[in-house]
Design an enzyme around this catalytic site. Structure first.
Site, PDB file in Angstrom:
ATOM      1  N   ASN A 105       0.661  -1.178  -0.123  1.00 25.48           N
ATOM      2  CA  ASN A 105       0.086  -0.045  -0.141  1.00 25.48           C
ATOM      3  C   ASN A 105       0.836   1.282   0.070  1.00 25.48           C
ATOM      4  OD1 ASN A 105       0.573  -0.649   2.493  1.00 25.48           O
ATOM      5  ND2 ASN A 105      -1.142   0.199   3.389  1.00 25.48           N
ATOM      6  N   ASP A 163      -3.547  -5.411   2.186  1.00 23.73           N
ATOM      7  CA  ASP A 163      -3.381  -4.860   3.527  1.00 23.73           C
ATOM      8  C   ASP A 163      -3.561  -3.184   3.514  1.00 23.73           C
ATOM      9  OD1 ASP A 163      -2.748  -5.286   6.242  1.00 23.73           O
ATOM     10  OD2 ASP A 163      -1.136  -4.011   5.746  1.00 23.73           O
ATOM     11  N   HIS A 195      -1.839  -9.632  11.080  1.00 24.23           N
ATOM     12  CA  HIS A 195      -2.375  -8.828  12.660  1.00 24.23           C
ATOM     13  C   HIS A 195      -3.671  -9.242  13.070  1.00 24.23           C
ATOM     14  CE1 HIS A 195      -4.581  -6.567   9.645  1.00 24.23           C
ATOM     15  NE2 HIS A 195      -3.461  -5.837   9.438  1.00 24.23           N
ATOM     16  N   ASN A 235      -4.614  -0.256  13.580  1.00 24.56           N
ATOM     17  CA  ASN A 235      -5.656  -1.094  13.187  1.00 24.56           C
ATOM     18  C   ASN A 235      -5.038  -2.259  12.802  1.00 24.56           C
ATOM     19  OD1 ASN A 235      -8.311  -1.536  12.120  1.00 24.56           O
ATOM     20  ND2 ASN A 235      -7.569  -0.908   9.987  1.00 24.56           N
ATOM     21  N   ASP A 243       3.768  -5.009  11.715  1.00 24.41           N
ATOM     22  CA  ASP A 243       3.050  -4.096  11.037  1.00 24.41           C
ATOM     23  C   ASP A 243       3.677  -2.661  11.315  1.00 24.41           C
ATOM     24  OD1 ASP A 243       1.095  -2.961   9.906  1.00 24.41           O
ATOM     25  OD2 ASP A 243      -0.764  -3.326  11.252  1.00 24.41           O
ATOM     26  N   GLY A 273      -1.657   3.082  13.081  1.00 23.23           N
ATOM     27  CA  GLY A 273      -0.250   2.525  12.964  1.00 23.23           C
ATOM     28  C   GLY A 273       0.665   3.082  13.450  1.00 23.23           C
TER      29      GLY A 273
HETATM   30 ZN   LIG Z   1      -3.409  -4.600   7.744  1.00 24.00          ZN
END
Ligand SMILES: [Zn+2]
Lengths: 311, 430
Positions: B94, B152, B232, B278, B305, B324
């Site tokens: 992403n 993701d 996650h 998240n 993450d 995040g």
């Molecule tokens: Zn994710």
């Protein structure tokens, strides 16, 4: 003296603080009955109304309160936050700090904004409503109104009816009622309830008619279904039938039960017009109390002593 | 050029090793593992008191390049990875633009070859632009070196689209990485729905927003035969769904993050946006279930993450701030402090969860402390303190809820194919 520097949530206040604010507001309410309604108490102090979200009613109430205490009231309307690529909340706080203001009333679309200001400013911060979180001066003026109408707060049962999940009024009124020994019951369809009302200390009822005979106060919340994409009720008509306050319901309630509403009202939805205009409705008393309570809050935060204020 | 890692506790359950031993590396390859070894020429590193392990891998890293080089780059992200004890990372797609073509994968591979301190394995997008509407060119991306595929950050909302993606991937035996979040349930939730959302007046995401999609992903994995990795996992319910699916023989693996293991929603005391992630921090019961999942084998990997964000973007109102936190540099110290020191996990479990398990799940080349294997090695001093502060962090961003904490367990050496990426606790530039 209050035990806190800021009023961000009801948690900042002790029961003694609440009593002091209500007693002080009582004496300011007398001033508001006079022909000349102005006191010199806060002359030279600067109070900023920092509104990130338009709210004529709340802003005007704070503005009048500041003026009656002779403070210099300033309105600072900020565009609703950084998504609009404006300056960030912290930048705004720094700007206001540089202007050396004494007290900031903040209204914001998002929860926690008053806390951010309190962390990075020297001024006293009063939460004028943050997101769906809290609106403590509203809760205080509601307590003030209930106390005047019923003569007491301890032991009364208050039904808070409607969209609890999206109501900052309910968010602060529930803990406020708990602190003064009153019994809050949240009433509404399950789709409009917060996830864990138990942590706020409230009971929950899904039928207004079931709890109606127990209530000393029916607090009708404004219906604002435009907030949600997925409509949480089948229709406004059904909502009015199940959860609206009308003459038939009023007739089944305790004779001394009062009807409250934070305004602005949707007549015919959460409250019928005849109830809104009946002597059982204290909606205008709430508006009136708002000025006195906000005067008390400003006065006490800026160093006032006790209720001799109005003398 | 020979190198001798002398006298460390060498732990590698894949080859049955847990003993004080010496490891010799020559020309990027491990050539000898044994006791009392000396080398006539070359360098000897005293590893006494440390743990020598197969190189750790983070299968869930956001490197932000291309597009948000102000937050992280392949150079700074891999420096942070080396600093955190990792020899390899999987880079999530992403970015801006989304990594959804062969050319985009090639860009990451080439940039990593030029500037990466550790190995970078690109993860390609499942759908074009991660919009969930049309498959991305998965075959092309595989050819350029993508190791897995994921939307993701979003999660494919349509079950039909997810099925199509899995069926297509199954034809290549490629890995589907699921970001499990049903947006119609999660809404604009900023925290877990429950006590904290009610108290703080914040919109909440119910656990079911995740669990509903985990249930969908494991059922579709069984329908399509696709290998599916659940990213996650944050709730006890999600973990139970994975546990049952594994029992039925589904090709399902999963990861948990250190923040979901070591923090729960009670940690959110103010509106500090470094606690906004998240999936959101869940309840204490969820956290305890995740720790139990590490032990019983339901959890295959601890993954960070790592999600760097610019300070001015995190300093927004809680509801507006991006989700995040960074995680590459705190993962090992957190695991050592909270799991190894109290005796919850042994070092072989750490190797299983941070090296072998994630590599197996993602089909990455095996790494072993054994002769003939590439010298991808991580050395950790379990007693050395780590002060999580701005001066210590190498990531370009600073968004961590662990700042100000003193942890124990400091990565001291990282070798990637025999080349130093971290030496004596200091990152070694290219
Ligand atoms: Zn994710």
């Amino acid at each position: 003296m209050l035990s806190c520097t800021h009023i961000l949530t009801m948690d900042d206040l002790t029961p003694d603080d609440i009593a002091l604010i209500l007693d002080t507001a009582d004496s300011f309410a007398e001033v508001n009955e006079r022909r000349i309604k102005k006191l010199p108490t806060l002359r030279g102090r600067t109070i900023v109304n920092l509104f990130f979200e338009p709210s004529t009613r709340t802003r005007t109430s704070f503005e009048i309160a500041a003026k009656r205490l002779s403070a210099d009231g300033v309105n600072f309307s900020a565009s609703a936050s950084a998504t609009a690529k404006g300056e960030s909340l912290r930048d705004t706080a720094k700007t206001l700090s540089a202007m050396a203001c004494d007290l900031v009333v903040v209204r914001h679309r998002y929860a926690g904004a008053p806390q951010v200001l309190a962390e990075c400013m020297d001024a006293h911060i009063v939460n004028g409503g943050d997101g769906i979180h809290q609106h403590p001066t509203q809760a205080l003026l509601d307590l003030f109104t209930m106390r005047r109408a019923l003569g007491r707060l301890e032991g009364i049962t208050v039904g808070i009816v409607g969209d609890i999940a999206h109501s900052r009024v309910a968010g602060s009124l529930v803990p406020a009622l708990r602190m003064v020994g009153a019994r809050p019951i949240l009433v509404g369809p399950k789709t409009l309830m917060p996830a864990r009302p138990d942590v706020l200390g409230a009971e929950v009822a899904y039928s207004l008619d079931e709890v109606l005979p127990e209530l000393d106060v029916a607090y009708m919340l404004r219906v604002q279904f435009e907030r949600d994409a997925a409509m949480p009720i089948p229709s406004v008509r059904e909502y009015a039938r199940l959860y609206g306050m009308n003459a038939a319901r009023l007739a089944r309630a305790k004779p001394e039960m009062i009807v409250m509403h934070p305004g602005p009202m949707n007549r015919g939805v959460e409250i019928s017009s005849d109830v809104a205009d009946s002597p059982r409705s204290v909606v205008l008393d709430q508006v009136n109390a708002g000025v006195a309570v906000r005067m008390a809050v400003m006065y006490l935060l800026l160093g006032g002593e006790g209720s001799g204020a109005a003398a | 050029m020979a190198l001798l890692l002398k006298g460390g506790r060498v732990v590698d359950p894949a080859v049955g090793l847990d003993a004080v031993a010496d490891v010799v590396v020559r020309d990027g390859v491990i050539v000898e593992v044994g006791q009392g070894i000396t080398i006539p020429k070359g360098e000897t590193i005293d590893c006494s008191g440390t743990v020598v392990m197969p190189g750790l891998v983070d299968v869930h890293t956001h490197l932000r390049e291309p597009g948000r080089e102000d937050e992280e780059t392949i150079a700074t992200g891999t420096a942070a990875a080396a600093h955190g004890g990792f020899t390899a990372v999987c880079a999530m797609p992403n970015t801006t633009p989304v990594c959804d073509t062969g050319a985009a994968v090639r860009f990451v591979v080439e940039r990593a070859q030029e500037q990466g301190l550790v190995r970078v394995h690109p993860v390609g997008a499942l759908t074009r632009g991660q919009e969930g509407r049309q498959l991305a060119e998965i075959g092309d991306m595989l050819a350029e070196g993508a190791v897995a595929f994921s939307d993701d950050g979003r999660g494919i909302q349509s079950a039909g689209m997810a099925r199509t993606a899995m069926e297509y991937l199954a034809g290549f035996d490629a890995l589907y990485v699921g970001h499990c979040e049903d947006e119609s349930l999660a809404g604009g939730g900023a925290v877990n729905e429950g006590v904290v959302s009610t108290r703080m007046g914040l919109p909440g995401q119910p656990a079911a927003a995740e669990e509903v999609m985990v249930a969908r992903e494991v059922r579709l994995a069984e329908l399509t035969g696709c290998r599916v990795h659940i990213a996650h996992v944050s709730t006890a319910g999600s973990l139970e769904l994975v546990r049952q699916a594994k029992r039925r023989g589904a090709r399902v693996t999963c990861e948990v993050t250190p923040h979901h293991l070591f923090l729960d929603e009670d940690a959110i005391v103010s509106y500090d946006t470094d606690f906004k992630m998240n999936p959101p921090l869940r309840t204490r019961a969820d956290r305890e279930a995740l720790v139990a999942g590490l032990l019983d084998g339901t959890v295959d990997a601890i993954a960070t993450d790592h999600a760097p964000h610019a300070a001015h973007e995190k300093e927004l109102e809680f509801e507006l701030a991006p989700f995040g936190i960074i995680g590459l540099e705190t993962a090992v110290p957190l695991v050592v402090t909270h799991l190894v020191e109290p005796g919850v996990l042994g070092w072989s479990d750490v190797v299983r969860l941070m090296s072998h398990g994630p590599r197996a799940a993602f089909g990455l080349p095996e790494v072993r402390i054994a002769p003939g294997m590439p010298a991808d090695i991580t050395v950790v001093d379990p007693d050395a303190p780590v002060d999580v502060d701005v001066a210590w962090l190498k990531s370009k961003s600073r968004n961590t809820p662990f700042k100000g904490q003193t942890l124990r367990g400091r990565p001291t050496e990282v070798l990637v194919g025999g080349r130093w990426a971290l030496r004596g606790g200091e990152v070694v530039p290219l």
